[in-house]
Design a protein around this motif. Structure first.
Motif, short mmCIF file in Angstrom:
data_model
loop_
_atom_site.label_atom_id
_atom_site.label_comp_id
_atom_site.label_asym_id
_atom_site.label_seq_id
_atom_site.Cartn_x
_atom_site.Cartn_y
_atom_site.Cartn_z
N UNK A 129 -16.94 -3.61 -17.00
CA UNK A 129 -16.86 -4.63 -18.03
C UNK A 129 -17.81 -5.78 -17.81
N UNK A 130 -18.55 -5.77 -16.74
CA UNK A 130 -19.46 -6.87 -16.43
C UNK A 130 -20.90 -6.48 -16.62
N UNK A 131 -21.65 -6.56 -15.51
CA UNK A 131 -23.10 -6.31 -15.58
C UNK A 131 -23.41 -4.87 -15.97
N UNK A 132 -22.48 -3.96 -15.69
CA UNK A 132 -22.74 -2.55 -15.98
C UNK A 132 -22.40 -2.16 -17.42
N UNK A 133 -21.88 -3.09 -18.21
CA UNK A 133 -21.44 -2.74 -19.56
C UNK A 133 -22.56 -2.21 -20.44
N UNK A 138 -25.00 2.56 -23.02
CA UNK A 138 -26.18 3.41 -23.22
C UNK A 138 -25.92 4.81 -22.70
N UNK A 139 -25.26 4.91 -21.54
CA UNK A 139 -24.94 6.22 -20.97
C UNK A 139 -23.98 6.98 -21.87
N UNK A 143 -24.58 10.57 -23.56
CA UNK A 143 -23.64 11.67 -23.35
C UNK A 143 -23.17 12.25 -24.68
N UNK A 144 -22.98 11.38 -25.68
CA UNK A 144 -22.58 11.86 -27.00
C UNK A 144 -23.65 12.77 -27.59
N UNK A 145 -24.91 12.36 -27.45
CA UNK A 145 -26.02 13.17 -27.96
C UNK A 145 -26.16 14.49 -27.20
N UNK A 146 -25.76 14.50 -25.93
CA UNK A 146 -25.81 15.72 -25.13
C UNK A 146 -24.65 16.65 -25.51
#
Length: 199
Positions: A129-133, A138-139, A143-146
């Motif tokens: 929920x912080x810097x990795x949000x 984006x990931x 993953x949805x497109x994959x």
């Protein structure tokens, strides 16, 4: 002396295990190619900035883990209980469900790894929920497109008949059997549009 096992249930279980292992291997290979391309793309971008980045085995490990998660979704028949619908809607619905499953299992995996390394559950969850949000979002989109092509191939294989999709894909476009297979697909399909499972 070895005695031949003629138990049909054992043979069915063995055949099913063989098919699942083959599907797991193909799915892992598909994911490895997708993740490998992303890793190489990231390495190329960072290389232009003078940063060396090429994690050895990252794509393979991620592919093996996520393939196992997807197989788990298939085992519990994720999205199959919704009933009929147009095939495009079924694919989109399943893609979203599988994406949620992968995200939940990935978060659980991160929490477990964090606990092993002495971090609290709150600290592990805070990263998402912080810097990795932005990276997580984006990931998730990637993953949805994959997932969409993979799930689309499965649903089309079911709609056309087991194995027929790959037979059609591997046939020459102008081959004499292509027209026969297409005609067979039309003849074996439901004559009434309302009878189609994806209508």
């Amino acid at each position: 002396m070895a005695v031949a096992n003629n138990n049909p249930s054992t043979e069915t279980i063995a055949q099913r295990a063989k098919n699942e292992l083959r599907e797991y291997a193909l799915l892992s290979l598909y994911l490895f190619v997708c993740f490998g391309a992303l890793v190489l793309y990231k390495a190329a971008i960072l290389g232009e900035e003078g940063i060396s980045y090429l994690p050895s085995g990252l794509a393979a490990i991620k592919a093996l883990i996520l393939a196992k998660f997807i197989m788990l979704g298939q085992m519990i028949r994720l999205g199959d209980r919704r009933g009929g619908g147009r095939i495009a809607y079924v694919i989109a619905y399943k893609a979203l469900l599988y994406l949620i499953l992968l995200l939940v299992l990935s978060v659980i995996e991160e929490v477990v790894v964090g606990l092993i390394h002495g971090r609290s559950v709150a600290a592990a969850l805070a990263e998402f929920g912080g810097a990795k949000l932005p990276q997580t979002l984006a990931t998730s989109l990637i993953m949805l497109l994959i997932l969409i092509p993979y799930l689309a191939s499965r649903e089309l294989n079911v709609a056309l008949g087991e194995g027929r999709l790959w037979t059609l894909l591997l046939e020459r476009r102008d081959g004499p059997r292509s027209a026969d297979l297409a005609a067979a697909a039309r003849e074996s399909g439901p004559t009434n549009p309302s009878d189609h499972p994806y209508q």
